[in-house]
Design a protein around this motif. Structure first.
Motif, PDB file in Angstrom:
ATOM      1  N   TRP A   1      48.108  45.742  40.893  1.00 53.42           N
ATOM      2  CA  TRP A   1      48.528  46.891  41.604  1.00 53.42           C
ATOM      3  C   TRP A   1      50.294  47.283  41.647  1.00 53.42           C
ATOM      4  O   TRP A   1      50.533  48.265  40.906  1.00 53.42           O
ATOM      5  N   ALA A   2      51.020  46.891  42.307  1.00 54.85           N
ATOM      6  CA  ALA A   2      52.133  47.155  42.534  1.00 54.85           C
ATOM      7  C   ALA A   2      53.390  46.878  41.184  1.00 54.85           C
ATOM      8  O   ALA A   2      54.091  47.580  41.116  1.00 54.85           O
ATOM      9  N   ILE A   3      52.693  45.304  40.815  1.00 56.56           N
ATOM     10  CA  ILE A   3      54.241  45.549  39.513  1.00 56.56           C
ATOM     11  C   ILE A   3      54.147  45.574  38.480  1.00 56.56           C
ATOM     12  O   ILE A   3      54.363  46.150  37.277  1.00 56.56           O
TER      13      ILE A   3
ATOM     14  N   ASN B   1      46.949  51.526  37.031  1.00 60.01           N
ATOM     15  CA  ASN B   1      47.328  51.163  36.364  1.00 60.01           C
ATOM     16  C   ASN B   1      45.753  49.583  36.133  1.00 60.01           C
ATOM     17  O   ASN B   1      45.740  49.138  35.934  1.00 60.01           O
ATOM     18  N   ALA B   2      44.734  50.153  36.811  1.00 54.17           N
ATOM     19  CA  ALA B   2      43.383  49.315  36.996  1.00 54.17           C
ATOM     20  C   ALA B   2      42.894  48.847  35.687  1.00 54.17           C
ATOM     21  O   ALA B   2      42.485  47.298  35.678  1.00 54.17           O
TER      22      ALA B   2
ATOM     23  N   ASP C   1      46.311  53.242  47.688  1.00 53.78           N
ATOM     24  CA  ASP C   1      44.866  53.815  48.821  1.00 53.78           C
ATOM     25  C   ASP C   1      44.032  52.862  49.043  1.00 53.78           C
ATOM     26  O   ASP C   1      43.526  52.335  48.060  1.00 53.78           O
ATOM     27  N   ILE C   2      43.471  52.112  49.948  1.00 51.54           N
ATOM     28  CA  ILE C   2      42.818  51.007  50.260  1.00 51.54           C
ATOM     29  C   ILE C   2      41.589  51.882  49.492  1.00 51.54           C
ATOM     30  O   ILE C   2      40.670  50.265  48.769  1.00 51.54           O
ATOM     31  N   LYS C   3      40.588  52.909  49.650  1.00 52.68           N
ATOM     32  CA  LYS C   3      39.397  52.979  49.287  1.00 52.68           C
ATOM     33  C   LYS C   3      39.998  52.523  47.318  1.00 52.68           C
ATOM     34  O   LYS C   3      38.963  52.546  46.748  1.00 52.68           O
ATOM     35  N   SER C   4      40.302  53.732  47.076  1.00 52.73           N
ATOM     36  CA  SER C   4      40.241  53.635  45.293  1.00 52.73           C
ATOM     37  C   SER C   4      40.808  52.112  44.982  1.00 52.73           C
ATOM     38  O   SER C   4      40.565  51.537  43.611  1.00 52.73           O
ATOM     39  N   PHE C   5      41.290  51.442  45.626  1.00 57.96           N
ATOM     40  CA  PHE C   5      41.732  50.410  45.240  1.00 57.96           C
ATOM     41  C   PHE C   5      40.431  48.747  45.053  1.00 57.96           C
ATOM     42  O   PHE C   5      40.261  48.761  44.498  1.00 57.96           O
ATOM     43  N   ASN C   6      39.075  49.018  46.524  1.00 61.74           N
ATOM     44  CA  ASN C   6      38.911  48.389  46.727  1.00 61.74           C
ATOM     45  C   ASN C   6      37.446  49.117  45.390  1.00 61.74           C
ATOM     46  O   ASN C   6      36.431  48.125  44.669  1.00 61.74           O
TER      47      ASN C   6
ATOM     48  N   ALA D   1      44.809  38.957  45.824  1.00 65.14           N
ATOM     49  CA  ALA D   1      46.333  39.131  46.359  1.00 65.14           C
ATOM     50  C   ALA D   1      46.614  39.103  45.064  1.00 65.14           C
ATOM     51  O   ALA D   1      47.436  39.972  44.725  1.00 65.14           O
ATOM     52  N   PHE D   2      46.017  38.715  43.823  1.00 63.11           N
ATOM     53  CA  PHE D   2      46.281  39.093  42.716  1.00 63.11           C
ATOM     54  C   PHE D   2      46.551  40.522  41.932  1.00 63.11           C
ATOM     55  O   PHE D   2      47.473  40.907  41.625  1.00 63.11           O
TER      56      PHE D   2
END
Length: 444
Positions: A102-104, A126-127, A213-218, A96-97
């Motif tokens: 990613w959002a803020i 922003n990784a 985007d779930i893929k690049s996020f993971n 969740a963090f």
């Protein structure tokens, strides 16, 4: 995905989402075996190389180990012990963090490569900021409370591993179910109609929740950053046991430094990921979910975990030699990727030679890309070897990552070559004569 692109997919129908006619990984049987085998192997690497079970490997003969494994899997209490509610809660909070960060956190939005619809997907960059925030919070917590306060990952290893596996299975099921909605752009290799295979390989190309985007996020956040936090927990555990930071072995510091640098470099160069096969070609299914969330953080950190209970002392010459090996691998990796990225962006500062195909595409034939078709893989392999060297040579298990990574990269190289052969036809044969080595110059 924009509404116009969804409409284009809906109108294009089977033309944009054709049925997959060939399998990888030996098809559905292979997908099933890997889906079962990867979790088993991950747990086996723990139970076969851990303080809890008696060493690396345990000091037992094969018959005794086989009997213990059979007794464990037949015991309901052992299965229950794999789940740790506190570890699962902490893992959920960690994931969740990463989403909230990613959002803020501020970050540029960039476009990916052109898709079959003609559009381009937008990605938030922003990784690296997420990594810095996570490391800052963790470092502050450790400095305030001492290394003993950050040993919980080592102490609750199995619980964290099980929680990450549960998240992988959940996400794979979710994206597979969502891929049947109207307007979903499917991966060319993931629309076979076989549910086991498509669930494993990934049916939808870019599953998303809103603009996430779930893929690049993971690929870049939860598992990759957790890898460094795990290493940090291993350092803290050794420090707590040996009496302070000054007593941490050079071997442990090397593993932390090498792997942290590798992760930081990947996150800092986040835009480079959007031209890789994982993002442009592969769907997102259990293969990538379990790879990103389970395999990367819990297998790649094996060397650091080993050094907690088998503390290897290195002399100055061995330390310098290992550092030199890692720097060599990093130089090859970064120099090769730098040449490729410059060339793809229309730059050629080194005046590298290239081969022009009939389709107009340009393929480098000098520099690092003239030495082999995948010199960046060579750099990766050299670095992987350097990460294992601090563990010494008492067991081959700590070199598992190098052996696995070699197999992975050879398989990826062959997939890429097959795709290029289809794309370029006869030109690919001409190119292969110009650049004959696949990964290691003059050897393979």
């Amino acid at each position: 995905m924009a509404k116009t692109e969804k409409d284009a997919i809906a109108k294009g129908g089977s033309a944009l989402n054709p049925r997959t006619t060939s399998y990888e990984f030996l098809g559905p049987p292979g997908a099933f075996l890997i889906s079962v085998g990867v979790p088993i192997m991950t747990f086996a690497l723990y139970y076969g190389c851990s303080e809890e079970t008696g060493g690396c490997p345990p000091t037992l003969d094969l018959t005794t180990i086989s009997e213990r494994v059979q007794d464990a899997v037949k015991n309901p209490e052992w299965w229950v012990s794999l789940w740790d509610k506190e570890a699962a809660t902490m893992y959920a909070a960690w994931y969740a963090f990463c989403v909230v960060a990613w959002a803020i956190l501020p970050g540029d939005w960039i476009e990916g490569v052109q898709m079959r619809t003609g559009g381009r997907k937008q990605y938030k960059i922003n990784a690296f900021s997420t990594f810095l925030l996570a490391m800052g919070i963790a470092s502050g917590f450790i400095l305030r409370n001492g290394p003993e306060a950050f040993t919980f990952i080592y102490d609750k290893w199995v619980g964290f591993l099980t929680a990450a596996l549960a998240m992988s299975v959940f996400q794979a099921l979710y994206v597979y179910a969502m891929s049947f909605r109207s307007g979903a752009l499917l991966a060319l290799g993931g629309n076979s109609g076989n549910p086991i295979y498509d669930w494993y390989i990934g049916r939808e190309l870019n599953p998303s929740v809103g603009s996430l985007d779930i893929k690049s996020f993971n690929e870049l956040r939860p598992g990759l950053i957790l890898w460094v936090l795990i290493d940090l927990s291993m350092v803290c555990t050794q420090a707590a046991r040996r009496g302070g930071w000054a007593e941490v072995t050079a071997s442990m510091w090397l593993v932390l430094a090498f792997q942290t640098w590798y992760v930081a470099d990947a996150l800092y160069n986040e835009p480079a990921i959007f031209t890789t096969m994982d993002i442009t070609t592969d769907g997102f299914g259990f293969m990538l979910a379990v790879g990103d969330l389970v395999w990367v953080p819990f297998v790649y950190s094996l060397q650091a975990r080993y050094l907690v209970f088998e503390q290897v002392e290195l002399g100055p010459y061995a330390t310098a030699g290992i550092v030199a090996v890692n720097l060599l691998g990093y130089y090859i990796f970064r120099a090769a990727n730098g040449e490729k990225n410059d060339f793809r962006n229309g730059k050629n500062p080194k005046n590298l030679e290239f081969f022009v195909t009939k389709s107009g595409s340009k393929l480098l034939t000098s520099g690092w890309w003239g030495r082999s078709r995948h010199p960046n893989y060579l750099g990766d392999l050299v670095m992987a070897f350097a990460w294992s060297l601090p563990t010494g040579f008492n067991t081959p298990i700590t070199y598992f990552y190098v052996m696995y990574f070699a197999v992975l990269l050879i398989h990826r190289q062959r997939r890429d070559d097959e795709a290029c052969e289809k794309k370029y036809g006869e030109d690919w044969e001409v190119y292969k004569k110009k650049v004959s080595s696949r990964i290691v110059p003059y050897i393979y």
